[in-house]
Design a protein around this motif. Structure first.
Motif, short mmCIF file in Angstrom:
data_model
loop_
_atom_site.label_atom_id
_atom_site.label_comp_id
_atom_site.label_asym_id
_atom_site.label_seq_id
_atom_site.Cartn_x
_atom_site.Cartn_y
_atom_site.Cartn_z
N UNK A 190 0.85 -1.19 0.00
CA UNK A 190 0.00 0.00 0.00
C UNK A 190 0.88 1.24 0.00
N UNK A 191 0.36 2.29 -0.58
CA UNK A 191 1.04 3.58 -0.59
C UNK A 191 0.24 4.53 0.30
N UNK A 192 0.87 5.01 1.34
CA UNK A 192 0.21 5.94 2.26
C UNK A 192 0.54 7.38 1.83
N UNK A 193 -0.49 8.14 1.60
CA UNK A 193 -0.31 9.53 1.20
C UNK A 193 0.10 10.36 2.40
N UNK A 194 1.32 10.86 2.39
CA UNK A 194 1.82 11.65 3.53
C UNK A 194 1.90 13.13 3.22
N UNK A 195 1.45 13.54 2.03
CA UNK A 195 1.56 14.96 1.68
C UNK A 195 0.70 15.83 2.57
N UNK A 196 -0.41 15.28 3.12
CA UNK A 196 -1.29 16.08 3.95
C UNK A 196 -0.68 16.42 5.30
N UNK A 197 0.42 15.72 5.66
CA UNK A 197 1.06 16.01 6.94
C UNK A 197 1.57 17.45 6.97
N UNK A 198 2.00 17.96 5.82
CA UNK A 198 2.37 19.36 5.72
C UNK A 198 1.66 19.94 4.51
N UNK A 199 0.76 20.90 4.72
CA UNK A 199 -0.08 21.40 3.63
C UNK A 199 0.80 22.06 2.57
N UNK A 200 0.61 21.61 1.32
CA UNK A 200 1.36 22.18 0.20
C UNK A 200 0.65 23.44 -0.28
N UNK A 201 1.32 24.59 -0.20
CA UNK A 201 0.71 25.84 -0.64
C UNK A 201 0.84 25.97 -2.15
N UNK A 202 -0.29 25.99 -2.87
CA UNK A 202 -0.22 26.07 -4.33
C UNK A 202 0.33 27.42 -4.80
N UNK A 203 1.05 27.38 -5.88
CA UNK A 203 1.60 28.61 -6.44
C UNK A 203 0.51 29.39 -7.16
N UNK A 204 0.79 30.66 -7.40
CA UNK A 204 -0.17 31.51 -8.11
C UNK A 204 -0.38 30.96 -9.53
N UNK A 205 0.69 30.51 -10.14
CA UNK A 205 0.60 29.98 -11.49
C UNK A 205 -0.33 28.77 -11.54
N UNK A 206 -0.21 27.88 -10.53
CA UNK A 206 -1.07 26.70 -10.49
C UNK A 206 -2.52 27.10 -10.26
N UNK A 207 -2.74 28.10 -9.39
CA UNK A 207 -4.12 28.55 -9.12
C UNK A 207 -4.75 29.13 -10.38
#
Length: 304
Positions: free
Chosen positions: A80-97
């Protein structure tokens, strides 16, 4: 070679970014990969894989890894792959938004009823799914290899425990064989004396003496009795099977099927010994043998 049990459990996992060599290839905090391997006894090697879609393409490589070390057993591999990205919130860039907003406007132009993106949706798209991207093949084989090594160690420890128990049972069976050996000549002599005594009583009732023919008849009856109860051949075969089991336990490696066959042969000889029993002591020995052999059978079922 050690003796291996078919029963065991092991697990392993990588770090939050997988192996060090892939830290640059995959985004930080991408996810944690976990692998579990369970095995129980089986006549043959039966492999079952429970993998997520992201890892299913690596099933063949996993199968080759396991068949290289495992010979028998019903083995289940879970990953299984445990998603650990939520442990530290990734702030989206302006370009991505801006990009997400443009994609959303394009979709709503064609599908006016489509709901708008939520903050959670944006965060997930910004980095939360990074655990599901990339090639996990290298990490999977590395973690599975470590788990397999741990499983082999666990199976070896359990195998050593089973071998020790079997050796203790072998010693008890040898003692019973030694006890049974002297009983047969004693029984034959007792029966011979009993026949002669009965002939003498019969001749006394008739007032005659015991003729030589009567003595010969008594000896013939005693000989026939000795043949019927003779278990020397069975005791010899029992000792031979015990020697072979002891040799196999010292040899180790893949011996389970051979041990299972020898246990059947031990049970056959013990049954024959019991059927020829002409004394309570010999009957008790036969019963004790079968109890020990049945206990050995249960233990042998778990040996690879």
């Amino acid at each position: 070679m050690p003796v291996y049990s078919m029963t065991g459990y092991a697990s392993g996992q990588n770090g939050p970014v997988g192996s060090h060599s892939e830290a640059e290839a995959r985004p930080a905090a991408a996810g944690r990969l976990g692998v579990e391997i369970r095995s129980v006894n089986s006549r043959f090697l039966d492999l079952t894989f429970k993998l997520p879609e992201e890892l299913r393409q690596h099933e063949t490589a996993l199968r080759e890894l396991l068949t290289g070390k495992l010979k028998r057993g019903k083995v289940e591999v879970r990953a299984a792959i445990e998603n650990t990205a939520q442990a530290g919130v990734v702030e989206p860039s302006v370009k991505l938004l801006q990009r997400l907003n443009g994609v959303q406007d394009g979709i709503k132009a064609w599908l006016p009823g489509a709901r708008e993106l939520s903050v959670a949706d944006v965060l997930r798209l910004a980095g939360g799914d990074s655990a599901m991207r990339g090639d996990w093949g290298s990490d999977l084989l590395e973690v599975a290899g470590k788990a397999l090594d741990a499983l082999m160690s666990a199976r070896q420890r359990e195998g050593a425990r089973l071998a020790k128990m079997l050796e203790a049972h072998l010693a008890q069976l040898r003692t019973l064989v030694e006890q049974a050996g002297p009983l047969i000549p004693q029984l034959v002599e007792q029966q011979r004396a009993r026949f002669l005594e009965r002939w003498q009583e019969a001749m006394g009732l008739t007032g005659g003496t015991l003729p030589e023919a009567a003595q010969d008849r008594a000896l013939t009856e005693a000989t026939a009795f000795a043949i019927r109860i003779d278990v020397a051949e069975e005791l010899t075969r029992l000792n031979s099977h015990l020697d072979e089991i002891e040799r196999l336990l010292k040899k180790g490696d893949e011996i389970g099927k051979r041990l299972d066959f020898l246990i059947q042969e031990l049970h056959r000889e013990a049954n024959t010994l019991g059927s020829k029993s002409a004394a309570l002591d010999l009957t008790r020995i036969g019963v004790d043998m079968k109890v020990l052999i049945e206990q050995m059978r249960e233990q042998v079922q778990n040996i690879e």
